[in-house]
Design a protein around this motif. Sequence first.
Motif, PDB file in Angstrom:
ATOM      1  N   VAL A 240     -36.730-104.005 -40.069  1.00  0.00           N
ATOM      2  CA  VAL A 240     -35.793-103.796 -39.371  1.00  0.00           C
ATOM      3  C   VAL A 240     -35.246-104.903 -38.595  1.00  0.00           C
ATOM      4  CG1 VAL A 240     -35.721-102.964 -36.461  1.00  0.00           C
ATOM      5  CG2 VAL A 240     -37.557-102.585 -37.828  1.00  0.00           C
ATOM      6  N   ILE A 241     -32.948-104.344 -39.056  1.00  0.00           N
ATOM      7  CA  ILE A 241     -32.679-105.374 -38.633  1.00  0.00           C
ATOM      8  C   ILE A 241     -31.814-104.515 -37.691  1.00  0.00           C
ATOM      9  CG2 ILE A 241     -33.064-106.976 -40.790  1.00  0.00           C
ATOM     10  CD1 ILE A 241     -30.163-104.150 -40.126  1.00  0.00           C
ATOM     11  N   GLY A 242     -31.975-103.804 -36.958  1.00  0.00           N
ATOM     12  CA  GLY A 242     -31.698-102.991 -35.679  1.00  0.00           C
ATOM     13  C   GLY A 242     -31.368-102.844 -34.906  1.00  0.00           C
ATOM     14  N   VAL A 243     -31.662-102.141 -33.541  1.00  0.00           N
ATOM     15  CA  VAL A 243     -31.876-101.047 -32.913  1.00  0.00           C
ATOM     16  C   VAL A 243     -30.866 -99.845 -32.928  1.00  0.00           C
ATOM     17  CG1 VAL A 243     -32.940 -99.814 -31.184  1.00  0.00           C
ATOM     18  CG2 VAL A 243     -33.720-102.018 -32.025  1.00  0.00           C
ATOM     19  N   ASN A 244     -30.922 -98.685 -32.977  1.00  0.00           N
ATOM     20  CA  ASN A 244     -29.575 -97.598 -33.535  1.00  0.00           C
ATOM     21  C   ASN A 244     -29.697 -97.253 -31.893  1.00  0.00           C
ATOM     22  OD1 ASN A 244     -29.071 -98.057 -36.280  1.00  0.00           O
ATOM     23  ND2 ASN A 244     -31.010 -96.422 -36.062  1.00  0.00           N
ATOM     24  N   THR A 245     -28.143 -97.695 -31.112  1.00  0.00           N
ATOM     25  CA  THR A 245     -27.632 -97.604 -29.940  1.00  0.00           C
ATOM     26  C   THR A 245     -26.566 -96.674 -29.647  1.00  0.00           C
ATOM     27  OG1 THR A 245     -28.468 -98.511 -28.070  1.00  0.00           O
ATOM     28  CG2 THR A 245     -26.303 -99.437 -29.521  1.00  0.00           C
ATOM     29  N   ALA A 246     -25.777 -96.672 -30.327  1.00  0.00           N
ATOM     30  CA  ALA A 246     -24.061 -95.772 -29.747  1.00  0.00           C
ATOM     31  C   ALA A 246     -23.587 -95.895 -31.259  1.00  0.00           C
ATOM     32  CB  ALA A 246     -23.128 -96.808 -28.887  1.00  0.00           C
ATOM     33  N   ILE A 247     -22.859 -94.645 -30.625  1.00  0.00           N
ATOM     34  CA  ILE A 247     -21.895 -93.823 -32.066  1.00  0.00           C
ATOM     35  C   ILE A 247     -20.661 -94.533 -31.055  1.00  0.00           C
ATOM     36  CG2 ILE A 247     -23.463 -93.154 -33.614  1.00  0.00           C
ATOM     37  CD1 ILE A 247     -22.001 -90.120 -31.931  1.00  0.00           C
ATOM     38  N   PHE A 248     -19.044 -94.404 -32.595  1.00  0.00           N
ATOM     39  CA  PHE A 248     -17.764 -93.762 -31.729  1.00  0.00           C
ATOM     40  C   PHE A 248     -17.660 -92.630 -32.452  1.00  0.00           C
ATOM     41  CE2 PHE A 248     -13.594 -93.932 -32.882  1.00  0.00           C
ATOM     42  CZ  PHE A 248     -12.954 -94.427 -31.661  1.00  0.00           C
ATOM     43  N   SER A 249     -16.945 -91.478 -31.842  1.00  0.00           N
ATOM     44  CA  SER A 249     -16.748 -90.644 -31.851  1.00  0.00           C
ATOM     45  C   SER A 249     -16.221 -89.614 -31.620  1.00  0.00           C
ATOM     46  CB  SER A 249     -18.492 -89.681 -32.493  1.00  0.00           C
ATOM     47  OG  SER A 249     -18.188 -88.378 -32.866  1.00  0.00           O
ATOM     48  N   PRO A 250     -15.055 -89.034 -31.951  1.00  0.00           N
ATOM     49  CA  PRO A 250     -13.895 -88.248 -30.573  1.00  0.00           C
ATOM     50  C   PRO A 250     -14.534 -87.036 -30.240  1.00  0.00           C
ATOM     51  CG  PRO A 250     -12.818 -89.601 -32.229  1.00  0.00           C
ATOM     52  CD  PRO A 250     -14.114 -89.544 -32.817  1.00  0.00           C
ATOM     53  N   SER A 251     -15.784 -86.808 -31.590  1.00  0.00           N
ATOM     54  CA  SER A 251     -16.233 -85.193 -31.315  1.00  0.00           C
ATOM     55  C   SER A 251     -17.618 -84.948 -31.353  1.00  0.00           C
ATOM     56  CB  SER A 251     -16.356 -84.672 -32.605  1.00  0.00           C
ATOM     57  OG  SER A 251     -16.993 -85.352 -33.669  1.00  0.00           O
ATOM     58  N   GLY A 252     -18.220 -86.002 -31.208  1.00  0.00           N
ATOM     59  CA  GLY A 252     -19.581 -86.105 -30.345  1.00  0.00           C
ATOM     60  C   GLY A 252     -20.398 -85.692 -31.664  1.00  0.00           C
ATOM     61  N   GLY A 253     -20.171 -86.106 -32.979  1.00  0.00           N
ATOM     62  CA  GLY A 253     -20.525 -86.174 -33.934  1.00  0.00           C
ATOM     63  C   GLY A 253     -20.194 -87.801 -34.623  1.00  0.00           C
ATOM     64  N   ASN A 254     -21.188 -87.753 -36.008  1.00  0.00           N
ATOM     65  CA  ASN A 254     -20.994 -88.626 -36.707  1.00  0.00           C
ATOM     66  C   ASN A 254     -19.598 -89.402 -37.701  1.00  0.00           C
ATOM     67  OD1 ASN A 254     -21.557 -89.695 -39.370  1.00  0.00           O
ATOM     68  ND2 ASN A 254     -21.995 -91.140 -38.384  1.00  0.00           N
ATOM     69  N   VAL A 255     -19.071 -90.259 -37.014  1.00  0.00           N
ATOM     70  CA  VAL A 255     -17.258 -89.887 -38.042  1.00  0.00           C
ATOM     71  C   VAL A 255     -17.739 -91.422 -39.236  1.00  0.00           C
ATOM     72  CG1 VAL A 255     -16.259 -88.831 -36.600  1.00  0.00           C
ATOM     73  CG2 VAL A 255     -16.660 -91.345 -36.268  1.00  0.00           C
ATOM     74  N   GLY A 256     -19.084 -92.154 -38.686  1.00  0.00           N
ATOM     75  CA  GLY A 256     -18.963 -93.179 -39.897  1.00  0.00           C
ATOM     76  C   GLY A 256     -19.096 -94.230 -39.531  1.00  0.00           C
ATOM     77  N   ILE A 257     -18.628 -93.928 -37.877  1.00  0.00           N
ATOM     78  CA  ILE A 257     -18.788 -95.652 -37.050  1.00  0.00           C
ATOM     79  C   ILE A 257     -20.141 -95.449 -36.086  1.00  0.00           C
ATOM     80  CG2 ILE A 257     -17.824 -97.618 -35.119  1.00  0.00           C
ATOM     81  CD1 ILE A 257     -15.295 -95.941 -36.770  1.00  0.00           C
ATOM     82  N   GLY A 258     -21.228 -96.617 -36.812  1.00  0.00           N
ATOM     83  CA  GLY A 258     -22.390 -96.324 -35.104  1.00  0.00           C
ATOM     84  C   GLY A 258     -22.212 -97.701 -35.256  1.00  0.00           C
ATOM     85  N   PHE A 259     -23.524 -98.110 -34.401  1.00  0.00           N
ATOM     86  CA  PHE A 259     -23.674 -99.490 -33.359  1.00  0.00           C
ATOM     87  C   PHE A 259     -25.123 -99.766 -33.493  1.00  0.00           C
ATOM     88  CE2 PHE A 259     -19.745 -97.963 -32.119  1.00  0.00           C
ATOM     89  CZ  PHE A 259     -18.736 -99.596 -32.756  1.00  0.00           C
TER      90      PHE A 259
END
Length: 508
Positions: A240-259
């Motif tokens: 485990v190298i990260g804990v998924n926590t947020a996304i950048f999305s104008p639509s609320g769905g995945n646009v290829g930018i997660g954090f």
Amino acid sequence: MSTNLVKAIDTRQWTGMLRIMLTATLVLAAAMMSVRPAAARGAPESFADLVEKLSPAVVNISTVQTIPARKGRRMPNLPEGMPFGDLWDQFRDRMDEDEEPRQAQSLGSGFIVDATGIVVTNNHVVEEADEITVILADGDEYPAKLLGRDALSDIAVLKIEPGNGEKFPFVKWGDSDKERIGDWVMAIGNPFGLSSTVTAGIVSARNRSINTNDVEFIQTDASINRGNSGGPLFNMDGDVIGVNTAIFSPSGGNVGIGFAIPSNDASRVIRELQEHGKVRRGWLGVGIQPMTKEIAESLGIEQDEGAMVTRVEPASPAAKGGIQDGDIITKWDGKDVKDSNRLSLLVKRTDIGKPVDVIVIRNKARVTLKVTTGELPAELAQVTPQPDQDGDGRPDERADRQLVEGMELAPLNDGLRRQYEIDESVEGVIVLRVARHSPAARVRIRPGTVIISVNQRDVSSAAEVMEIIEDARDAGRDRILVLVNYRGNTVHIPLKLMEEDAVEPGEE
């Protein structure tokens, strides 16, 4: 016959030479492969083996939250005979109804990091929950106890109890600092309630600051959607190298930018929660701002990276370690400080009570200091200056005012302190008016601003300000560095000098 024999001999010789050349080529290629960096791995042919190994430790977090009862709105009655009276009565009855308490459910993700049932997830997944249930990949459900949570880093740690002699599947932490931009990663979670969903991508960026100065996030293009929060981001070693926590999305769905929260930060937070019941963070006790080329030019130095100290709290670790206002911190515990955000993160990650070497630039010279890290107070005292109620609050008309660089300056006095609500601890020269198109107006110096120092020299009168400015002009500089306080905030501002002081000031 002799000719054919010669040709046969030549053919055998050439065949032998070709074999030798081919062998040498293969040996050289093997040697080159042996020194190829281990980290430079290509995409796996399949993620299936990793998924089979890791997915049993990834869990679904189900929470129940009780929504309190809500009183209905008491709507008035309409007079008899009004049009649409029946419709109004129906609407009024609905609005007057009291709403009963109700329960809301939500889903998130998490993962087990210890065979005894320690579960990691996001704080925002569980913070309002009355009940928490952990659902394993095989469908088994366990009530969970909240061991601790930290809103600043958005990490929470839960505990589920195993059955008789049962041990839970778990995953291991990896070293997030070793992951490079372009490395392959894999996310497992429960987006939109779809359990055990696997997505893959790469680390697309590092050290992202998005909504907090406590974490520098890993950015990934592996699909992360609502419900993935709290789930793990794996490297190709299955760590485990990260804990998924947020996304950048104008639509609320995945646009290829997660954090994702880096594992080195998340594991530290969890360790603190388990050992101390809270997260202890390092504290230096300074106000800071980033260095800029303009500030460096004002100081006559080439160092345009670092964190510039604008304030040192009394009795703080910084004060005890000899840090002063105007120091430029360039290294903390052997690590480069590129800006104020980086310094803040490095200090918070430092163990409480650890002596740290700090390198600062002071008066163009590098100085090494020894600072012992303190503990960040849970709630830093916020002092709001209160205006003095005595007197009429008007400025003293007898103040010694003078026009300097498009600013009308005057010494501080009780009347000016009352008018602009300036705390007694702030000393310097107050700005009463600013020329509209002056350099001071362009850097947003406003009436009520207190100039504390110029080029790191304290000032108490307009004459002292002018003297320092003349020294700067004589040295061939066209900028000065002004330390100002405005409404309780202290900051350094690089101010470009005017060619003439002939501009009449007017209110900005």
